[in-house]
Design a protein around this motif. Structure first.
Motif, PDB file in Angstrom:
ATOM      1  N   ALA A  65      47.308  -9.677  66.543  1.00  0.00           N
ATOM      2  CA  ALA A  65      46.755 -10.030  67.850  1.00  0.00           C
ATOM      3  C   ALA A  65      45.496 -10.893  67.681  1.00  0.00           C
ATOM      4  N   ASP A  66      45.547 -11.816  66.715  1.00  0.00           N
ATOM      5  CA  ASP A  66      44.463 -12.763  66.450  1.00  0.00           C
ATOM      6  C   ASP A  66      43.168 -12.092  66.022  1.00  0.00           C
ATOM      7  N   LYS A  67      43.239 -10.897  65.481  1.00  0.00           N
ATOM      8  CA  LYS A  67      42.041 -10.179  65.043  1.00  0.00           C
ATOM      9  C   LYS A  67      42.215  -9.731  63.596  1.00  0.00           C
ATOM     10  N   VAL A  68      41.093  -9.695  62.880  1.00  0.00           N
ATOM     11  CA  VAL A  68      41.095  -9.176  61.513  1.00  0.00           C
ATOM     12  C   VAL A  68      39.902  -8.222  61.382  1.00  0.00           C
ATOM     13  N   PHE A  69      40.172  -6.998  61.014  1.00  0.00           N
ATOM     14  CA  PHE A  69      39.154  -5.960  61.034  1.00  0.00           C
ATOM     15  C   PHE A  69      38.633  -5.571  59.653  1.00  0.00           C
ATOM     16  N   PHE A  70      39.151  -6.163  58.615  1.00  0.00           N
ATOM     17  CA  PHE A  70      38.672  -5.841  57.269  1.00  0.00           C
ATOM     18  C   PHE A  70      39.030  -6.984  56.323  1.00  0.00           C
ATOM     19  N   SER A  71      38.317  -7.020  55.209  1.00  0.00           N
ATOM     20  CA  SER A  71      38.618  -8.041  54.216  1.00  0.00           C
ATOM     21  C   SER A  71      38.182  -7.545  52.847  1.00  0.00           C
ATOM     22  N   THR A  72      38.568  -8.298  51.842  1.00  0.00           N
ATOM     23  CA  THR A  72      38.145  -8.024  50.475  1.00  0.00           C
ATOM     24  C   THR A  72      38.140  -9.354  49.732  1.00  0.00           C
ATOM     25  N   GLY A  73      37.768  -9.294  48.487  1.00  0.00           N
ATOM     26  CA  GLY A  73      37.681 -10.513  47.694  1.00  0.00           C
ATOM     27  C   GLY A  73      36.789 -10.254  46.502  1.00  0.00           C
ATOM     28  N   ASP A  74      35.882 -11.184  46.201  1.00  0.00           N
ATOM     29  CA  ASP A  74      35.034 -11.020  45.026  1.00  0.00           C
ATOM     30  C   ASP A  74      34.052  -9.866  45.155  1.00  0.00           C
ATOM     31  N   ILE A  75      33.852  -9.376  46.358  1.00  0.00           N
ATOM     32  CA  ILE A  75      32.959  -8.246  46.575  1.00  0.00           C
ATOM     33  C   ILE A  75      33.490  -6.969  45.942  1.00  0.00           C
ATOM     34  N   SER A  76      34.771  -6.959  45.594  1.00  0.00           N
ATOM     35  CA  SER A  76      35.405  -5.769  45.037  1.00  0.00           C
ATOM     36  C   SER A  76      36.274  -6.152  43.842  1.00  0.00           C
ATOM     37  N   ILE A  77      36.503  -5.203  42.939  1.00  0.00           N
ATOM     38  CA  ILE A  77      37.443  -5.438  41.845  1.00  0.00           C
ATOM     39  C   ILE A  77      38.716  -4.617  42.010  1.00  0.00           C
ATOM     40  N   LEU A  78      38.722  -3.672  42.937  1.00  0.00           N
ATOM     41  CA  LEU A  78      39.880  -2.792  43.041  1.00  0.00           C
ATOM     42  C   LEU A  78      41.100  -3.494  43.623  1.00  0.00           C
ATOM     43  N   ASP A  79      40.916  -4.597  44.337  1.00  0.00           N
ATOM     44  CA  ASP A  79      42.083  -5.348  44.778  1.00  0.00           C
ATOM     45  C   ASP A  79      42.798  -5.944  43.571  1.00  0.00           C
ATOM     46  N   ASN A  80      42.033  -6.299  42.527  1.00  0.00           N
ATOM     47  CA  ASN A  80      42.645  -6.752  41.281  1.00  0.00           C
ATOM     48  C   ASN A  80      43.279  -5.588  40.524  1.00  0.00           C
ATOM     49  N   GLU A  81      42.530  -4.503  40.392  1.00  0.00           N
ATOM     50  CA  GLU A  81      42.996  -3.350  39.630  1.00  0.00           C
ATOM     51  C   GLU A  81      44.296  -2.776  40.189  1.00  0.00           C
ATOM     52  N   CYS A  82      44.462  -2.851  41.514  1.00  0.00           N
ATOM     53  CA  CYS A  82      45.625  -2.238  42.165  1.00  0.00           C
ATOM     54  C   CYS A  82      46.789  -3.209  42.340  1.00  0.00           C
ATOM     55  N   THR A  83      46.724  -4.361  41.695  1.00  0.00           N
ATOM     56  CA  THR A  83      47.826  -5.310  41.748  1.00  0.00           C
ATOM     57  C   THR A  83      48.939  -4.849  40.813  1.00  0.00           C
ATOM     58  N   MET A  84      50.166  -4.874  41.318  1.00  0.00           N
ATOM     59  CA  MET A  84      51.312  -4.436  40.514  1.00  0.00           C
ATOM     60  C   MET A  84      51.701  -5.536  39.523  1.00  0.00           C
ATOM     61  N   VAL A  85      51.868  -5.141  38.256  1.00  0.00           N
ATOM     62  CA  VAL A  85      52.207  -6.093  37.193  1.00  0.00           C
ATOM     63  C   VAL A  85      53.241  -5.452  36.266  1.00  0.00           C
ATOM     64  N   MET A  86      53.707  -6.234  35.311  1.00  0.00           N
ATOM     65  CA  MET A  86      54.582  -5.725  34.266  1.00  0.00           C
ATOM     66  C   MET A  86      53.898  -5.925  32.913  1.00  0.00           C
ATOM     67  N   PHE A  87      54.091  -4.976  32.023  1.00  0.00           N
ATOM     68  CA  PHE A  87      53.636  -5.098  30.644  1.00  0.00           C
ATOM     69  C   PHE A  87      54.864  -5.187  29.741  1.00  0.00           C
ATOM     70  N   PHE A  88      54.731  -5.904  28.626  1.00  0.00           N
ATOM     71  CA  PHE A  88      55.874  -5.993  27.716  1.00  0.00           C
ATOM     72  C   PHE A  88      55.425  -5.849  26.270  1.00  0.00           C
ATOM     73  N   ASN A  89      56.320  -5.330  25.467  1.00  0.00           N
ATOM     74  CA  ASN A  89      56.090  -5.115  24.038  1.00  0.00           C
ATOM     75  C   ASN A  89      56.418  -6.405  23.288  1.00  0.00           C
ATOM     76  N   LYS A  90      55.401  -7.081  22.764  1.00  0.00           N
ATOM     77  CA  LYS A  90      55.585  -8.356  22.089  1.00  0.00           C
ATOM     78  C   LYS A  90      56.362  -8.200  20.785  1.00  0.00           C
ATOM     79  N   ASP A  91      56.178  -7.048  20.116  1.00  0.00           N
ATOM     80  CA  ASP A  91      56.885  -6.843  18.855  1.00  0.00           C
ATOM     81  C   ASP A  91      58.388  -6.753  19.071  1.00  0.00           C
ATOM     82  N   LEU A  92      58.802  -6.085  20.160  1.00  0.00           N
ATOM     83  CA  LEU A  92      60.234  -5.977  20.434  1.00  0.00           C
ATOM     84  C   LEU A  92      60.837  -7.329  20.781  1.00  0.00           C
ATOM     85  N   VAL A  93      60.066  -8.167  21.464  1.00  0.00           N
ATOM     86  CA  VAL A  93      60.552  -9.520  21.754  1.00  0.00           C
ATOM     87  C   VAL A  93      60.865 -10.248  20.451  1.00  0.00           C
TER      88      VAL A  93
END
Length: 405
Positions: free
Chosen positions: A102-130
């Motif tokens: 409805a054209d409103k934004v009530f919260f934000s994040t960015g460089d002020i926080s690191i938890l938006d980075n920490e909570c990003t979903m990623v994949m890890f892989f075993n380089k030795d198995l590759v």
């Protein structure tokens, strides 16, 4: 969360970055920064704000909880707060774009926080198995936009095997992919799909049930419920299997890298894969249930000072907090190769927020996770059964936000 306040330097990278950042802000704006940490920021904020208390200039509940305060009319539309420039790069523009209702934004994040980075979903892989299995380099696949769901399945199949020869696949065997309970929804978003998006007129609409969403879910569930995945592996089991060199891929949040640092095997970080090579960019879901957001109470007594302070905190965080976390901590201390640093650049620039994921209208978002846990794959009929309730709940939310000042 440790990135808002500290009372002294102690030689720890992030702590000292926060101290320096706050000193810069206090000198520039002429304020004193103080925090009140609470085990339930939403509950404390609500109690204070309903009572008309003006103690807090800023409240920072988790994003999924901030929505509740906004719906109750307890937060201010940030677009009306003086000095806040949410279009600047130190604020996450995807929040401003994707979290508007409805054209409103009530919260934000960015460089002020690191938890938006920490909570990003990623994949890890075993380089030795590759290397051991003569597989293609995942890094090269990512760069050439050939890192797809099909490629994950193909590589996983090459590694999965009954190591102990007992005729059963258990935690003691080798796995191509260990998929946690939230992996399917992460793969779904990574494929460019959403729970809701906006039509040409800016109106919210559900994406579930479309031909492409069904195609994506079919492929995702084939991967996560197939023979090459460890069904719903708990975090502890997945970490053990990976650290013992018996898993090619694991699906975690970035913060879970702390559990892998003891691994004797080389590992790397990857974005979640594309649906196919026709997809234009990677998409990496943020687990917003643990991301604190900057919000301003409806009864803030000095919006000018508050807006200037928040803007300054975000701005000065770029060369202090973000630099310490991203360049020094992640890229130098935790990540074991330059390529993973390159992958982080891709991951952080393609993070995904979705109102449907946060609101879960009518159980729309939970549908994917619950179907995965129950090994159900009839997506169309399941969506049709909850669609009326989901659409009604979304319409009600839009009406509520439209009436807020």
């Amino acid at each position: 969360s440790h990135e808002i306040y500290t009372d002294e330097m102690n030689g720890q990278l992030l702590n000292d970055a926060v101290y320096v950042r706050n000193g810069q802000v206090e000198q520039a704006i002429g304020v004193r920064i103080a925090e009140s940490k609470q085990p339930d920021a939403e509950k404390v904020a609500r109690s204070n704000l309903v009572a008309g208390d003006t103690t807090f200039d800023v409240v920072m509940p988790y994003m999924n909880r901030a929505i509740n305060l906004a719906t109750e009319g307890l937060l201010t539309d940030l677009s009306t707060v003086p000095y806040l420039a949410l279009e600047k790069p130190w604020w996450d523009g995807r929040v401003t774009k994707d979290m508007v209702i409805a054209d409103k934004v009530f919260f934000s994040t960015g460089d002020i926080s690191i938890l938006d980075n920490e909570c990003t979903m990623v994949m890890f892989f075993n380089k030795d198995l590759v290397t051991d299995y003569s597989l293609e380099s995942p890094y090269t696949l990512v760069r050439e936009k050939q890192w797809t769901i099909d490629k994950v399945g193909e590589m996983a199949a090459a590694v999965t095997q009954d190591v102990d020869g007992d005729g059963k696949m258990t935690n003691d065997d080798a796995w191509g992919l260990t998929s946690a309970f939230n992996a399917p929804v992460s793969f779904y978003f990574a494929s460019g799909e959403r729970i809701v998006n906006k039509d040409a007129d800016g109106n919210l609409q559900f994406c579930l049930g479309t031909d492409r969403s069904v195609d994506v879910l079919t492929k995702v569930f084939s991967l996560c419920l197939g023979d090459d995945a460890l069904y719903n592996a708990g975090y502890g089991d997945a970490v053990t299997i990976f650290n013992e060199g018996r898993a090619l891929f694991v699906t975690f949040a970035l913060t879970d890298i702390s559990g892998l640092r003891e691994s004797e095997y080389g590992f790397g970080i990857l974005p979640y894969p594309l649906f196919d090579e026709a997809q234009s960019e990677y998409n990496n879901l943020i687990s917003t249930g643990l991301v604190p957001t900057a919000s301003v109470p409806y009864n803030n007594t000095d919006p000018e000072m508050t807006g200037a302070t928040l803007e300054a905190m975000a701005y000065y965080s770029v060369d202090t907090l973000t630099a310490a976390y991203y360049d020094s901590a992640l890229k130098s201390r935790y990540v074991r190769d330059e390529e993973s640093g390159e992958m982080l650049d891709i991951i952080f620039s393609t993070r995904v927020y979705d109102l449907g994921f946060i609101f879960n209208w009518g159980g729309a978002c939970e549908m994917i996770t619950k179907m995965y846990q129950n090994k159900q794959t009839d997506f169309v009929s399941k969506w049709e059964s909850i669609k009326p309730a989901a659409e009604s709940a979304m319409a009600q939310a839009i009406d509520v936000f439209a009436q807020l000042k």
